[in-house]
Design an enzyme around this catalytic site. Structure first.
Site, mmCIF file in Angstrom:
data_model
loop_
_atom_site.group_PDB
_atom_site.id
_atom_site.type_symbol
_atom_site.label_atom_id
_atom_site.label_comp_id
_atom_site.label_asym_id
_atom_site.label_seq_id
_atom_site.Cartn_x
_atom_site.Cartn_y
_atom_site.Cartn_z
ATOM 1 N N ASP A 157 53.096 31.714 59.149
ATOM 2 C CA ASP A 157 52.488 32.462 60.272
ATOM 3 C C ASP A 157 51.480 33.522 59.850
ATOM 4 O O ASP A 157 50.755 34.035 60.680
ATOM 5 C CB ASP A 157 53.581 33.181 61.071
ATOM 6 C CG ASP A 157 54.490 32.196 61.787
ATOM 7 O OD1 ASP A 157 54.094 31.029 61.899
ATOM 8 O OD2 ASP A 157 55.579 32.607 62.225
ATOM 9 N N ARG A 293 54.092 23.019 59.268
ATOM 10 C CA ARG A 293 54.812 23.501 58.088
ATOM 11 C C ARG A 293 54.701 22.560 56.901
ATOM 12 O O ARG A 293 54.993 22.937 55.778
ATOM 13 C CB ARG A 293 56.310 23.510 58.430
ATOM 14 C CG ARG A 293 56.841 24.823 58.698
ATOM 15 C CD ARG A 293 58.344 24.806 58.805
ATOM 16 N NE ARG A 293 58.715 25.889 59.683
ATOM 17 C CZ ARG A 293 58.485 27.154 59.421
ATOM 18 N NH1 ARG A 293 57.940 27.501 58.290
ATOM 19 N NH2 ARG A 293 58.803 28.088 60.274
#
Ligand code: ADP
Length: 748
Positions: A157, A293
Site C-alpha cells: 500500500d 499482491r
C-alpha cells in the site's frame, strides 16, 4: 558479537506478504554471514516465533539462492493470534533464547512492527518469567539482556511513514498498471465505462499513481474526498464532456478506502451506479484484489529490498540495549534510519486524520509529490483545458526529442501539451528532432492529439540523434524567429542535450536564440548529468530483468554460465542494477573496463562455484565494458567456455533493442509527468526575462532540481558519454557482496 552478546540473528516476514520480501531476506542472510554472524529464518512470521522447532532454521549462503525473482515470501508469513497474547510471546522468547538469537530483522506492516516492539519491551520480564519456570537457564538473561529489533516495511500500500517507498508498492503498481492498460484497450474498443477498485484502505497512493500512470479519467482517494456532495453529477459531466471530445473509454479508479467529505464510504458499486445514472450507459466494475499482491517483484523492489536488508543487518548489530528500535527506509533516494515507533504512530494517525475530516492535513502528511501528482492528475484528466486567465501572454512553446527512443517520451509530451494548453499557451510538436526543426516540420498540438500517449512506448513525435553543426545554427535561429517560438523543451538523451546546449550557447551571438530551453532526461542509458534517474531507464531495467529471469529458467537442467550483454553506452547503470536484481555473480561496467586479470579471477571463481555444485552462473556485461570493444561478449564467452572444460558450458545473450521498446513502467510514467509539469512551469516563468535561462531538469534525492544547461560540458566525463558523478557507483560493494558465488570465509 557486539556488546558482549552472542547476537545470532533472526529474520522473519510477517503480516500481508509483499513482493520483494525475498530479496530482503536474501540480503539479510548474506550480509549477516558476511559479518560473521549466524542467521536463522523464522518461518511463518511471528507465529513461527511462537511455535519454534523447525520453524526456526539456520540459513546458509545457498539457502537464499534463486529466490530474488519469486513473488510473496518463501519463508512464509502469517497472522498470529498467539503472538498477541503474553503466553505466546513468552514461548517466542524461549524459542529465541534456545537458538541464542537476540537480534531480529522484522519485515512487515505496522501491525507486525508494533507486535515486535511490544515483544522487545517485554523481553527482560519474559526472560525472568522463563527462568522462574525453569524453562531456560539462569544465565540466559545475562547472555541476552535485550532484544534488538530493526524493522523493514513490507506493504504493497505504501502507507507507512519513515520510508518514501515500502517493499512491494512498486510491484503492485506494475500489476495495477498492466491491468488498467489491458482494460483500457478493451474499454476503448467498445466505448465502455469501467470502474476499477484498487487496494488502499487509508492510503490513496496506489489509486492516485495508477490513475496518473494510465491516464484514467477520474479517481477517488481517501485523503482527498470529492469537494462537493454531488460528486456523482460532477464526474458524469466531466466524462460526458470527454466523450463529446472523442474519448473512446471511461476509466474511473477507486481506492478501497474512498469516501465522501462526510466520511461515508464511496464504494466501487456506488461509483458504478452513479455512472449508470449519470451517463445512461452500462458501467462495469473490476476489483483487482489479490493480483495486486502477487507476481514477480519489479526491478526497483528487488533493488530496494536488497539495500534495505543489507542496511538492516548493520543497524541491528550496532544497536545498543537502550537504543530505540529503528526502521530502515528510503527517503529521497537515501537509505535512512528513523525511530520505529514514531513512524508506526504517525502511520496510525492517518486514519484518524481522515476520520476527523482534516483532508488538507492528510494531503500534507503524504508529502509534496503526492499532492503535486493529484494536482496534475486533475488537470490531465479533463476533457478540455480551463478557461485562460485574463491578462496573460500566450506563448508558443516547442517540444521535441533528441537521442534514441526511450519509453516515457510520449508520457512527457502528453503532460507538457496538456499543462501548456491549460495555461493558455500554444504547444508545437517538432517532428523528428533537430532535423524536423530545421525543415520547419512542426504541428500544433491540441488537447486530444495526445490522448492515449501516457502508456505508449516509442516516440510519436519522432526522434533523431542529429546534433546541429555550426552551419545549422543560423538556420535554426531563423526557424525559431519565423515560427515565433518562445521556449524550447527537449525531451531526450545525450544527443538531444548536446543539441540543446549548442543552441543555447549561441544566444550570446544571436538574439533570436534568447529563449528559455529546458532538457528533460529521457534515455534508457541513465547517462545524463543533473539527474539521478532518466525517464526510460526503469522500463529498460524491468525489461532486462524479465528477460534474464527467463534465460535463467531455461538453463535449469544444465551446468551453464550465461553472459548477458545489456545496453547503456558508456554508462554501467543498467548493467549494475540488472546484475543486482537478477543475482548476477559478476557485473562488468564501462566505468571499470575489463582486464585479462579480471577474467582470470572470474574464471577461477566460476570453476570453484561449479565444482561446489553450482548449476547456473550469470554474468552481466555492459555493451562497452571494454571501450575498445576488443574484449567483447564473444571473446569472454570463448575464454569461459575453454576454461570451463567439461564442468560447464557457456552461452551468450545480447539483449539488443528489446531494451528500448515497450510500454513505459509506472515509475517512468509518473516521473515523466512530474518532470514535464516542472518543465512547462520553467519555460513560462523564464520566457519574459531579458536573458532566459537554459536548464537540465532532473531528480536528485527525490526532488526536482534545475542544473544550468551551460554546465553540460563541465559535468560530463572527458571523452565519454557519461556524467562525472554517478551516484549508483556507491552500490557496487553491496551488489558484489550479495551476489558473490561462494560464501565469504568465516573469521577464525
Ligand atoms: P501487518 O504487519 O501487515 O500490519 P497485521 O496488522 O495483521 O499485519 O499484523 C500481523 C501480526 O502482527 C498479527 O497477526 C499479530 O500477530 C502481530 N501484531 C499486530 N499487532 C499487535 C499487537 N498490538 N501486539 C502484539 N502483536 C501484534
Amino acid at each position: 558479537m557486539t556488546n558482549g552478546q552472542s547476537r545470532n540473528l533472526g529474520v522473519l516476514t510477517s503480516g500481508g506478504d509483499a513482493p520483494g520480501m525475498n530479496a530482503a531476506v536474501r540480503a539479510v542472510v548474506r550480509t549477516a554471514l558476511d559479518r560473521g554472524v549466524d542467521v536463522f529464518a523464522i518461518h511463518e512470521g511471528l507465529q513461527g516465533l511462537v511455535e519454534g522447532g523447525n520453524k526456526i532454521r539456520r540459513m546458509d549462503w545457498d539457502s537464499v539462492g534463486g529466490i530474488l525473482h519469486q513473488g510473496g515470501t518463501v519463508i512464509g508469513s502469517a497472522r498470529s493470534k498467539a503472538f498477541r497474547t503474553r503466553e505466546g510471546r513468552r514461548a517466542a522468547a524461549r524459542n529465541l533464547v534456545e537458538n541464542d538469537i537476540d537480534s531480529l530483522v522484522v519485515i512487515g506492516g505496522d501491525g507486525s512492527l508494533t507486535g515486535a516492539n511490544l515483544f522487545r519491551t517485554e523481553w527482560p520480564d519474559l526472560l525472568s518469567e522463563l527462568v522462574g519456570e525453569g524453562a531456560i537457564g539462569e544465565d540466559a538473561p545475562r547472555n541476552h539482556p535485550s532484544l534488538a529489533i530493526v524493522g523493514l516495511v513490507g506493504s504493497i500500500d505504501n502507507d507507512m511513514f519513515g520510508t518514501d517507498m515500502t517493499i512491494g508498492a512498486d510491484t503492485a503498481l506494475h500489476r495495477i498498471t498492466e491491468a488498467i492498460d489491458a482494460i483500457s484497450s478493451t474499454a476503448s474498443s467498445h466505448q465502455r465505462t469501467f470502474v476499477i477498485e484498487v487496494m488502499g484502505r487509508h492510503c490513496g497512493y496506489l489509486a492516485l499513481m495508477s490513475a496518473l500512470a494510465t491516464g484514467a479519467h477520474w479517481v477517488f482517494i481517501p485523503e482527498s474526498p470529492p469537494a462537493v456532495d454531488d460528486w456523482a453529477a460532477r464526474m458524469a459531466e466531466s466524462l460526458k464532456a470527454g466523450r463529446a471530445m472523442g474519448r473512446r473509454s471511461n476509466i474511473v479508479v477507486v481506492a478501497e478506502g474512498a469516501q465522501d467529505r462526510h466520511g461515508n464510504p464511496i464504494t466501487s458499486t456506488d461509483v458504478q451506479q452513479a455512472l449508470e445514472e449519470g451517463l445512461g450507459d452500462e458501467a462495469r466494475v473490476t476489483i483487482l484484489g489479490h493480483v495486486q499482491r502477487g507476481g514477480t517483484p519489479s526491478a526497483f523492489d528487488r533493488y530496494l529490498s536488497s539495500v534495505l536488508g543489507h542496511a538492516a543487518v548493520d543497524a541491528v548489530l550496532s544497536s545498543t540495549p537502550d537504543a530505540e528500535p529503528q526502521l530502515i527506509g528510503i527517503r529521497q533516494s537515501a537509505i535512512v534510519r528513523s525511530p520505529l515507533m514514531e513512524s508506526v504512530e504517525k502511520t496510525r494517525q492517518m486514519p484518524e486524520v481522515i476520520k476527523a475530516g482534516e483532508y488538507e492535513k492528510a494531503m500534507e502528511m503524504r508529502g509534496g509529490s503526492f499532492s503535486e501528482a493529484f494536482r496534475h492528475l486533475r488537470t490531465l484528466l479533463r476533457a478540455a483545458p480551463h478557461a485562460t486567465p485574463e491578462g496573460h501572454r500566450p506563448l508558443r512553446l516547442a517540444i521535441m526529442h533528441g537521442g534514441g527512443p526511450s519509453p516515457g517520451m510520449n508520457t512527457a509530451v502528453r503532460t507538457a501539451v496538456r499543462l501548456g494548453i491549460d495555461h493558455g499557451h500554444t504547444i508545437l510538436g517538432v517532428r523528428n528532432g533537430i532535423q524536423g526543426l530545421l525543415a520547419g516540420h512542426l504541428i500544433e498540438m491540441d488537447w486530444m492529439s495526445v490522448d492515449g500517449w501516457v502508456a505508449r512506448g516509442g516516440a510519436e513525435l519522432g526522434t533523431s540523434r542529429f546534433v546541429p553543426a555550426e552551419r545549422d545554427l543560423a538556420r535554426l535561429s531563423e526557424r525559431i524567429r519565423e515560427l515565433k517560438i518562445d521556449g524550447l523543451m527537449m525531451i531526450g538523451g545525450a544527443a538531444g542535450y548536446e543539441a540543446a546546449y549548442r543552441i543555447f550557447r549561441e544566444r550570446v551571438e544571436d538574439k533570436s536564440l534568447r529563449i528559455p530551453i529546458v532538457c528533460l532526461p529521457a534515455t534508457i542509458n541513465n547517462d545524463l548529468p543533473g539527474t539521478q534517474m532518466s525517464v526510460g531507464a526503469d522500463t529498460a531495467l524491468n525489461s532486462i530483468v524479465g528477460n534474464v529471469d527467463k534465460i535463467k529458467e531455461s538453463a535449469v537442467a544444465c551446468q551453464r554460465c550465461y553472459v548477458v550483454e545489456v545496453m547503456g553506452h558508456d554508462c554501467g547503470y543498467l548493467a549494475l542494477f540488472a546484475g543486482m536484481a537478477t543475482g548476477a555473480e559478476r557485473v562488468y561496467l564501462p566505468e571499470e573496463p575489463i582486464t585479462i586479470a579480471d577474467l582470470q579471477i572470474d574464471v577461477a571463481k566460476l570453476v570453484r562455484g561449479f565444482e561446489r555444485g553450482k548449476r547456473l552462473a550469470l554474468i552481466v556485461r555492459s555493451e562497452r565494458a571494454d571501450p575498445e570493444m576488443l574484449y567483447d561478449t564473444g571473446f569472454m564467452v570463448r575464454i569461459f567456455e575453454k576454461e570451463g572444460g567439461d564442468l560447464f558450458d557457456v552461452r551468450q545473450a545480447i539483449l539488443g533493442h528489446v531494451q528500448q521498446g515497450g510500454r513505459p513502467s509506472p515509475y517512468d510514467r509518473i516521473q515523466a509527468t512530474r518532470l514535464a509539469g516542472h518543465c512547462i512551469e520553467f519555460l513560462v516563468e523564464q520566457a519574459d526575462r531579458p536573458s532566459p535561462a537554459g536548464s537540465m531538469i532532473g531528480l536528485q534525492n527525490g526532488q526536482v532540481i534545475h542544473t544550468p544547461l551551460d554546465d553540460l560540458p563541465l559535468l560530463m566525463e572527458d571523452g565519454t558519454q557519461r556524467p562525472k558523478q554517478e551516484w549508483w557507483m556507491a552500490l557496487r560493494p553491496i551488489a558484489a557482496l550479495l551476489s558473490q558465488p561462494e560464501p565469504p570465509a568465516r573469521p577464525s
